[in-house]
Design a protein around this motif. Structure first.
Motif, PDB file in Angstrom:
ATOM      1  N   PHE A   1       0.832  -1.203   0.000  1.00 49.61           N
ATOM      2  CA  PHE A   1       0.000   0.000   0.000  1.00 49.61           C
ATOM      3  C   PHE A   1       0.873   1.264   0.000  1.00 49.61           C
ATOM      4  CE2 PHE A   1      -3.824  -2.337   2.085  1.00 49.61           C
ATOM      5  CZ  PHE A   1      -4.061  -3.000   0.888  1.00 49.61           C
TER       6      PHE A   1
ATOM      7  N   ILE B   1       1.758   1.813  -3.461  1.00 46.95           N
ATOM      8  CA  ILE B   1       0.649   2.431  -4.208  1.00 46.95           C
ATOM      9  C   ILE B   1       0.635   3.933  -3.944  1.00 46.95           C
ATOM     10  CG2 ILE B   1      -1.879   2.616  -4.268  1.00 46.95           C
ATOM     11  CD1 ILE B   1      -1.962  -0.473  -4.040  1.00 46.95           C
TER      12      ILE B   1
ATOM     13  N   HIS C   1     -15.844  -1.516  -4.132  1.00 45.26           N
ATOM     14  CA  HIS C   1     -15.082  -1.909  -2.927  1.00 45.26           C
ATOM     15  C   HIS C   1     -13.823  -1.044  -2.845  1.00 45.26           C
ATOM     16  CE1 HIS C   1     -13.072  -5.527  -0.618  1.00 45.26           C
ATOM     17  NE2 HIS C   1     -12.877  -4.382   0.001  1.00 45.26           N
TER      18      HIS C   1
ATOM     19  N   GLY D   1      -7.702 -11.952   9.894  1.00 48.35           N
ATOM     20  CA  GLY D   1      -7.679 -12.039   8.437  1.00 48.35           C
ATOM     21  C   GLY D   1      -6.923 -10.925   7.745  1.00 48.35           C
TER      22      GLY D   1
ATOM     23  N   VAL E   1      -2.445  -7.538   4.589  1.00 49.11           N
ATOM     24  CA  VAL E   1      -1.493  -6.455   4.324  1.00 49.11           C
ATOM     25  C   VAL E   1      -1.247  -5.708   5.646  1.00 49.11           C
ATOM     26  CG1 VAL E   1      -1.047  -4.368   2.995  1.00 49.11           C
ATOM     27  CG2 VAL E   1      -2.332  -6.247   1.950  1.00 49.11           C
TER      28      VAL E   1
ATOM     29  N   HIS F   1     -11.949  -1.345   4.847  1.00 40.53           N
ATOM     30  CA  HIS F   1     -12.703  -1.809   3.679  1.00 40.53           C
ATOM     31  C   HIS F   1     -14.065  -1.115   3.671  1.00 40.53           C
ATOM     32  CE1 HIS F   1     -10.304  -5.526   2.627  1.00 40.53           C
ATOM     33  NE2 HIS F   1      -9.942  -5.418   3.898  1.00 40.53           N
TER      34      HIS F   1
HETATM   35  P1  5GP Z   1      -6.873  -7.611   4.185  1.00 46.10           P
HETATM   36  O1  5GP Z   1      -7.174  -9.070   4.098  1.00 46.10           O
HETATM   37  O2  5GP Z   1      -5.421  -7.349   4.539  1.00 46.10           O
HETATM   38  O3  5GP Z   1      -7.837  -6.879   5.093  1.00 46.10           O
HETATM   39  O4  5GP Z   1      -7.174  -7.022   2.752  1.00 46.10           O
HETATM   40  C1  5GP Z   1      -6.199  -6.647   1.845  1.00 46.10           C
HETATM   41  C2  5GP Z   1      -6.929  -6.204   0.616  1.00 46.10           C
HETATM   42  O5  5GP Z   1      -6.005  -5.577  -0.234  1.00 46.10           O
HETATM   43  C3  5GP Z   1      -7.560  -7.342  -0.172  1.00 46.10           C
HETATM   44  O6  5GP Z   1      -8.950  -7.112  -0.306  1.00 46.10           O
HETATM   45  C4  5GP Z   1      -6.846  -7.302  -1.506  1.00 46.10           C
HETATM   46  O7  5GP Z   1      -7.696  -7.570  -2.601  1.00 46.10           O
HETATM   47  C5  5GP Z   1      -6.313  -5.897  -1.564  1.00 46.10           C
HETATM   48  N1  5GP Z   1      -5.058  -5.778  -2.304  1.00 46.10           N
HETATM   49  C6  5GP Z   1      -3.937  -6.529  -2.122  1.00 46.10           C
HETATM   50  N2  5GP Z   1      -2.978  -6.130  -2.966  1.00 46.10           N
HETATM   51  C7  5GP Z   1      -3.479  -5.100  -3.670  1.00 46.10           C
HETATM   52  C8  5GP Z   1      -2.957  -4.263  -4.702  1.00 46.10           C
HETATM   53  O8  5GP Z   1      -1.801  -4.388  -5.143  1.00 46.10           O
HETATM   54  N3  5GP Z   1      -3.779  -3.300  -5.199  1.00 46.10           N
HETATM   55  C9  5GP Z   1      -5.034  -3.111  -4.737  1.00 46.10           C
HETATM   56  N4  5GP Z   1      -5.771  -2.132  -5.295  1.00 46.10           N
HETATM   57  N5  5GP Z   1      -5.579  -3.891  -3.766  1.00 46.10           N
HETATM   58  C10 5GP Z   1      -4.804  -4.877  -3.253  1.00 46.10           C
END
Ligand code: 5GP
Length: 139
Positions: A5, A8, A37, A91, A94, A100
């Motif tokens: 992130f 990004i 989302h 869960g 990252v 979310h």
């Molecule tokens: P967590 O499970 O950590 O709460 O959610 C991580 C979220 O980050 C997941 O919904 C996944 O789809 C999203 N995600 C992971 N890598 C990337 C990325 O490189 N770009 C974007 N836009 N979303 C990502």
């Protein structure tokens, strides 16, 4: 190594950015659970919610507060589930705090936040009293 992130935020990995200010950033999730989302993050890296300093937490909430109705309007949602996976056990994949915002639609087949529980505990009144007292004494 910066989190994905942070990469990004720094523009090293492309994303569909929907909002940015001095301390917070929001972009579409790459694997959306629903159209619209969105993930909302502090620009600086903090792993867990309780690691975020007060002033940044206030900024983060303000951004979430502004984005929820914007996301709902953009995809004509009937509601949103707004949640943090806080820690690996919950869960979180990252290790960079992220909220979310998942648009919800009547009859979308999803569940409420209560659906996260495996087996729900059957707690006696005195156990509930003890837990409440412990939390109150720590906060
Ligand atoms: P967590 O499970 O950590 O709460 O959610 C991580 C979220 O980050 C997941 O919904 C996944 O789809 C999203 N995600 C992971 N890598 C990337 C990325 O490189 N770009 C974007 N836009 N979303 C990502």
């Amino acid at each position: 190594m910066p989190t994905i992130f942070s990469q990004i935020v720094d523009g090293e990995i492309p994303a569909r950015t929907v909002y940015e200010d001095e301390t917070t950033f929001a972009f579409l999730d790459a694997n959306p659970l629903a159209p619209g989302h969105t993930l909302v993050i502090p620009k600086d890296e903090y792993e867990r919610l309780n690691d975020v300093p007060d002033d940044v937490a206030a900024d983060l909430y303000a951004t979430i507060h502004d984005l929820v109705p914007a996301v709902e309007d953009a995809v004509d949602a009937d509601g949103t589930t707004v949640a943090f996976n806080n820690g690996e056990a919950a869960g979180q994949e990252v290790p960079h705090v992220h909220c979310h915002i998942v648009p919800r639609f009547e009859g979308d087949g999803g569940g409420p936040i209560h659906a996260i529980a495996g087996e729900t505990p059957d707690l006696a009144d005195d156990e509930l009293d003890d837990i409440a007292a412990d939390i109150e004494s720590i906060v």
